[in-house]
Design an enzyme around this catalytic site. Sequence first.
Site, mmCIF file in Angstrom:
data_model
loop_
_atom_site.group_PDB
_atom_site.id
_atom_site.type_symbol
_atom_site.label_atom_id
_atom_site.label_comp_id
_atom_site.label_asym_id
_atom_site.label_seq_id
_atom_site.Cartn_x
_atom_site.Cartn_y
_atom_site.Cartn_z
ATOM 1 C CE1 TYR A 135 -3.324 -2.853 0.637
ATOM 2 C CE2 TYR A 135 -4.562 -0.994 1.510
ATOM 3 C CZ TYR A 135 -4.521 -2.298 1.050
ATOM 4 O OH TYR A 135 -5.673 -3.039 1.009
ATOM 5 C CE LYS A 185 3.069 -17.989 -3.019
ATOM 6 N NZ LYS A 185 2.613 -19.382 -2.778
ATOM 7 C CG ASP A 218 -0.184 -20.418 -0.938
ATOM 8 O OD1 ASP A 218 0.534 -20.185 0.060
ATOM 9 O OD2 ASP A 218 0.242 -21.037 -1.938
ATOM 10 C CG ASP A 242 -7.484 -5.512 2.448
ATOM 11 O OD1 ASP A 242 -8.373 -5.131 3.230
ATOM 12 O OD2 ASP A 242 -7.647 -5.595 1.216
ATOM 13 C CG ASP A 246 -12.872 -8.527 3.459
ATOM 14 O OD1 ASP A 246 -12.628 -7.629 4.285
ATOM 15 O OD2 ASP A 246 -13.678 -8.384 2.514
#
Length: 347
Positions: A135, A185, A218, A242, A246
């Site tokens: 971001y 990752k 993942d 983020d 969710d």
Amino acid sequence: MKSYKIALIPGDGIGVPVTEAAWEVLGKAARGAGFSLEGTTFPWSCDFYERTGKMMPADGIETLRSFDAILLGAVGWPARVPDAVSLHGLLLPIRKAFVQYANIRPHRLLPGVEGPLRAGAFDILCIRENTEGEYSGAGGRVHNGTDDEVAVETSIFTRKGVERILRFGFEEARRRRGKLASVTKSNAQKHSMVFWDEVTTRLAADYPDVTVTNYHIDAMAARMVMAPESLDVVVASNLFGDILTDLGAAIQGGLGFAASANINPDRTAPSMFEPVHGSAPDIAHLGIANPIAAIWSGAMMLEHLGEPSAAAAVMAAIEAATARGIGTEPGKHRTTEITAAVLAALA
Ligand code: IPM
Ligand code: MN
């Protein structure tokens, strides 16, 4: 009597009614605990943008700086103002300017809420890096509109930024069940994410009482669905955090229950408290937005202000309402009914 100055930014859509609900509950909790909250409302929003050409005035950040905390509803109305304009004009600059580097998001089932999973007993604290990473806003576009068009968006991971968010995670894990999951990752992103893993390993030496596990994003997404009870504190970069939050909201029954705190742990500027959900323009005028996520975020604000018993009273009132089935299913109760039930339980 002790008094706190709170900046209220209801923003857009359902941000307005849920902030009003949270403010009512917080006011009652404050009176009950013998302190007061003095609110100042700022109408900064997409409406404001349409009138002024800006999401907030040029001195908006300086205006907010003198407050003890900020309570925000939601920002954005993409049919009227592009999201990239509204969010980069209000929410994201506040997080960055006030060094609110820790975005804390709790995921657990409230009593009476049936999540989509069989697992009922999970209690996850997601800690999302909130000022840099994906971001950072670094990048650009060239050859716009041609076949040679190029868009570059660079993630920025600084030693200072990665160290401080991981340290924050280790401290939280130490206060809770002693488990830290660090999410990257690094099997695919060989610079920034390998760097993050190295910092995790280095800091782990300072926290021998915390058990650290590194997960790829993942695999973490799968684990949050298949074995959420195995997780305690989860630390991730801005974008990964983020997305995972969710998912966290989904497993706790929906975005109506997902609270968040944008914390400046050094207290050099105000922290900001907001539900994870957005402005939901599609249901904005129906009066059915669930205010629980905003009220819970308000409880996190009271905790941060140093009023833990008022915070606990608000949480107990939310739980008393949901235990009776109030606010537990989308659309079953109106915003005002849910707020009234929480207020009544606070009495
Ligand atoms: C959130 C939101 C914001 C984010 C958007 C609105 C920019 O999704 O707080 O999770 O991505 O941080
Ligand atoms: Mn989000």
